[in-house]
Design a protein around this motif. Structure first.
Motif, short mmCIF file in Angstrom:
data_model
loop_
_atom_site.label_atom_id
_atom_site.label_comp_id
_atom_site.label_asym_id
_atom_site.label_seq_id
_atom_site.Cartn_x
_atom_site.Cartn_y
_atom_site.Cartn_z
N GLY A 307 0.82 -1.21 0.00
CA GLY A 307 0.00 0.00 0.00
C GLY A 307 0.85 1.26 0.00
N LEU A 308 1.94 1.22 0.80
CA LEU A 308 2.83 2.37 0.85
C LEU A 308 3.51 2.59 -0.50
CD1 LEU A 308 4.17 4.61 2.50
CD2 LEU A 308 5.88 2.94 3.25
N ARG A 309 3.93 1.47 -1.13
CA ARG A 309 4.58 1.62 -2.45
C ARG A 309 3.59 2.16 -3.48
NH1 ARG A 309 7.06 -3.29 -1.13
NH2 ARG A 309 5.63 -4.49 -2.45
N LYS A 310 2.34 1.69 -3.43
CA LYS A 310 1.35 2.22 -4.36
C LYS A 310 1.11 3.71 -4.13
CE LYS A 310 -1.25 -2.07 -5.11
NZ LYS A 310 -2.55 -2.75 -4.92
N LYS A 311 1.08 4.09 -2.85
CA LYS A 311 0.89 5.50 -2.54
C LYS A 311 2.06 6.34 -3.03
CE LYS A 311 0.09 8.62 1.36
NZ LYS A 311 -0.05 8.72 2.84
N LEU A 312 3.29 5.83 -2.79
CA LEU A 312 4.47 6.57 -3.25
C LEU A 312 4.51 6.63 -4.77
CD1 LEU A 312 7.18 5.19 -0.78
CD2 LEU A 312 6.09 7.43 -0.74
N LEU A 313 4.12 5.51 -5.43
CA LEU A 313 4.10 5.50 -6.88
C LEU A 313 3.09 6.50 -7.42
CD1 LEU A 313 5.09 4.24 -9.51
CD2 LEU A 313 3.32 2.50 -9.27
N ALA A 314 1.91 6.53 -6.78
CA ALA A 314 0.89 7.50 -7.21
C ALA A 314 1.39 8.93 -7.01
CB ALA A 314 -0.41 7.27 -6.43
N GLU A 315 2.05 9.17 -5.86
CA GLU A 315 2.59 10.52 -5.62
C GLU A 315 3.67 10.85 -6.64
OE1 GLU A 315 3.93 10.49 -1.63
OE2 GLU A 315 1.90 10.60 -0.74
N GLN A 316 4.53 9.85 -6.96
CA GLN A 316 5.58 10.09 -7.95
C GLN A 316 4.97 10.37 -9.33
OE1 GLN A 316 8.35 6.90 -8.23
NE2 GLN A 316 9.68 7.93 -9.71
N GLU A 317 3.94 9.58 -9.71
CA GLU A 317 3.28 9.84 -10.99
C GLU A 317 2.64 11.22 -11.00
OE1 GLU A 317 0.58 6.66 -11.41
OE2 GLU A 317 2.10 5.18 -12.05
N GLU A 318 2.00 11.59 -9.86
CA GLU A 318 1.40 12.92 -9.79
C GLU A 318 2.47 14.00 -9.90
OE1 GLU A 318 -1.43 15.92 -9.39
OE2 GLU A 318 -1.60 13.79 -9.90
N LEU A 319 3.63 13.76 -9.24
CA LEU A 319 4.72 14.73 -9.33
C LEU A 319 5.26 14.83 -10.75
CD1 LEU A 319 6.61 16.64 -7.80
CD2 LEU A 319 8.10 14.69 -7.32
N GLU A 320 5.40 13.67 -11.42
CA GLU A 320 5.86 13.71 -12.80
C GLU A 320 4.86 14.44 -13.70
OE1 GLU A 320 6.44 9.69 -13.88
OE2 GLU A 320 8.33 9.43 -12.73
N ARG A 321 3.56 14.17 -13.44
CA ARG A 321 2.55 14.89 -14.22
C ARG A 321 2.65 16.39 -14.00
NH1 ARG A 321 -2.09 17.18 -13.52
NH2 ARG A 321 -2.09 16.72 -11.29
N GLN A 322 2.81 16.79 -12.73
CA GLN A 322 2.95 18.21 -12.45
C GLN A 322 4.21 18.79 -13.07
OE1 GLN A 322 2.77 18.63 -8.20
NE2 GLN A 322 0.59 18.07 -8.06
N MET A 323 5.32 17.99 -13.07
CA MET A 323 6.56 18.47 -13.69
C MET A 323 6.37 18.65 -15.20
SD MET A 323 8.82 19.01 -11.40
CE MET A 323 10.29 19.10 -12.41
N LYS A 324 5.63 17.69 -15.82
CA LYS A 324 5.38 17.83 -17.25
C LYS A 324 4.53 19.06 -17.52
CE LYS A 324 5.70 12.91 -18.43
NZ LYS A 324 4.96 11.71 -18.91
N GLU A 325 3.50 19.25 -16.67
CA GLU A 325 2.67 20.45 -16.84
C GLU A 325 3.49 21.72 -16.66
OE1 GLU A 325 -0.51 20.12 -14.10
OE2 GLU A 325 -1.57 18.54 -15.22
N LEU A 326 4.39 21.70 -15.65
CA LEU A 326 5.25 22.88 -15.45
C LEU A 326 6.19 23.08 -16.63
CD1 LEU A 326 6.16 22.51 -11.66
CD2 LEU A 326 4.66 24.22 -12.70
N GLN A 327 6.71 21.95 -17.19
CA GLN A 327 7.60 22.07 -18.33
C GLN A 327 6.86 22.66 -19.54
OE1 GLN A 327 9.45 18.39 -19.35
NE2 GLN A 327 10.76 19.28 -20.94
#
Length: 567
Positions: A307-327
């Protein structure tokens, strides 16, 4: 029967595999379905999807949860180990490699191809190190992770077996220690063994004490003759109604504790106090988990880690999405800035041309502005003189308005005094009316008594004595009425004096109002004086002056005449 692709060996292998799978998974074998799946007709093969559709439809979909998972794992291990594992390089036995393979299936991620992530690798290596009695080398594992292939998310099962089998994280340990550690971790994670060890058990029939190898699982305690688990002697079924209690030493036995179940009670003796306490705590925790309906600790921990890995993966994907949006936003901003820069350059060139034109027109306008400035100074001076004159007139007008406001306030005070005087006069008038009404009532009562007295005198002499007594009583009542009349006369005089005082106040207020009225009339008639209404002339009765109107007096006369007529 014609076989697909002309390969009878392949079909025979599928037939044998299907039969073995059905045997291990306890599924009824249907050889006809297999033959039908791979048969050919006149136009070619009926099925072109291979063996997997048959496996899913006729075997895996019929599986129940009553088969031996270890035997199933061993069968799968037998099918794939020869092709994938290089045994010559390993320091562990085939059985240990099989156990690592089963542990990998338990800890791997739920996606194909199966891999075990670095976090689970660290968890497994820590468990093995603890089981071997060694100390965990965190720094060495961190170095291993640094050299880890970034293109991969984890290790395959064969890579994990090679990592454990090459002894990289078990240096200084012999093969037997490593094997025992793998077996202990296998028992805990796969067989759900929470605790195991030798203890003495008291028999139910002969009451003798025998050494047994106890194995604690989430819902059962099994005991064997020895730790090879070959000769099982019995089970202790655990549920939420069971309990464990410590017992005092007795009959030469020490470290005793008792397990109470629904239908039986088991007395057990541990080797020492520490082992006794560990077993009591382990059994108590197992019963508590049964009451809560929770899975074993290692399975619950695995679920939390996933569950923790899924949560971290989701947060990482959200962060990557935000980074792409910022880019993307940054690129858009860069384009906008480039467009703005070009516009600024164009604007700068236009501004330079405008500046030249401005300098040319500035000289022409300067002379014109000087003339306009002189004319504006003259106009401003004239306007200042007019403003000063208007200010003086405004000040005079405001002074006059303030005087009128003061006079208006004083006039309001005078009118208030006059209104109060009229209220006082009305109060005195009402008091006089009440006194006159009482006086008339007493006079009517006296006249009645007098007529009755005259009538009593004219009665016969025989009744004279009785009438004399009645007359005496009435004379006394008459005296009291005369006294009351005298008192009323005194009160009427006092009321008359009060009326005279109020009348004087009213006259003073009227005079004061008239004087203010004259003053106001002198100021151009800006305020219209509110005058009091006309006064009716006072009527004079035989008891003194009163504030009766003609209509009130006529009404009172009618009332008196009516009372006399009733008498």
């Amino acid at each position: 029967m014609k076989v697909k692709g002309g390969d009878p060996i392949k079909v025979d292998q599928d037939r044998v595999l299907s039969h073995n799978l059905c045997t291990v998974l306890k599924v009824p074998h249907d050889p006809v379905a297999l033959e039908e799946h791979f048969r050919d007709d006149d136009e070619g093969p009926v099925s072109n999807q291979g063996y997997m559709p048959y496996l899913n439809k006729f075997i895996l979909e019929k599986v129940q949860d009553n088969f031996d998972k270890i035997e199933f794992n061993r069968m799968c291990w037998t099918l794939c180990v020869k092709k994938n594992l290089a045994k010559s390089l390993l320091l562990i036995t085939d059985d240990d490699a099989f156990k690592v393979w089963v542990i990998f299936n338990f800890l791997s991620e739920d996606k194909y191809p199966l891999i075990i992530v670095p976090e689970e690798i660290e968890y497994l290596l820590k468990k093995l190190t603890e089981a071997m009695g060694g100390g965990w080398q965190q720094e060495e594992f961190e170095n291993y992770k640094i050299n880890f292939d970034d293109s991969k998310d984890g290790l395959s099962v064969w890579e994990l077996i090679e990592l454990i089998g090459n002894g990289q994280f078990s240096k200084g340990m012999d093969r037997q220690t490593v094997s025992m550690a793998i077996n202990e971790v296998f028992n805990e994670l796969i067989l759900d063994v929470l605790k195991q060890g030798y203890m003495m058990k008291k028999g139910h029939r002969r009451k003798n004490w025998t050494e047994r190898w106890f194995v604690l699982k989430p819902n059962i305690i099994s005991y064997y003759v020895s730790e090879d688990l070959k000769d099982k002697k019995g089970d202790i079924l655990l549920d939420e109604n069971c309990c464990v209690e410590s017992l005092p030493d007795k009959d030469g036995k020490k470290c005793l504790f008792l397990i109470k179940c629904f239908d039986k009670t088991f007395e057990i003796s541990a080797s020492d106090k520490k082992k006794k306490q560990e077993w009591i705590q382990a059994i108590h925790s197992t019963i508590h988990l049964l009451k809560l309906g929770s899975p074993p600790p290692h399975k619950e921990a695995r679920q939390r880690r996933k569950g923790l890995r899924k949560k971290l993966l989701a947060e990482q994907e959200e962060l990557e999405r935000q980074m792409k949006e910022l880019q993307v936003a940054n690129e858009n901003k860069q384009q906008e800035l480039e467009t703005v820069r070009k516009k600024l350059e164009e604007a700068a060139s236009r501004a330079a041309e405008e500046e030249k034109k401005r300098l040319q027109t500035q000289v022409e306008l300067q002379a014109r502005f000087s003339t306009e400035l002189e004319r504006e100074k003259l106009i401003r001076q004239q306007m200042e003189e007019q403003v000063a004159q208007k200010s003086s007139e405004l000040e005079q007008y405001l002074q006059r308005v303030r005087e009128l406001e003061d006079m208006y306030l004083k006039l309001q005070e005078a009118l208030e005094d006059e209104r109060q005087a009229r209220q006082d006069e009305e109060t005195v008038r009402k008091l006089q009316a009440r006194l006159l009404e009482e006086e008339s009532s007493k006079r009517a009562e006296l006249e009645k008594w007098h007529s009755e007295q005259q009538q009593a005198i004219r009665t016969t002499e025989a009744e004279k004595q009785e009438l004399e007594n009645q007359r005496a009583v009435k004379e006394q009542a008459l005296q009291e009425a005369v006294e009351q009349l005298r008192q009323l006369e005194l009160e009427r005089k006092q009321a008359l004096e009060q009326y005279e005082g109020v009348k004087k106040k009213l006259e003073m207020a009227t005079n004061k109002t008239k004087s203010w009225k004259d003053k106001v009339a002198q100021h151009e008639g800006l305020i219209r004086l509110i005058e009091p209404g006309s006064k009716n002339p006072h009527l004079i009765t035989n008891w003194g002056p009163a504030a009766f109107t003609q209509a009130e007096l006529e009404e009172r006369e009618k009332s008196w005449k009516g009372k006399k007529a009733t008498e």
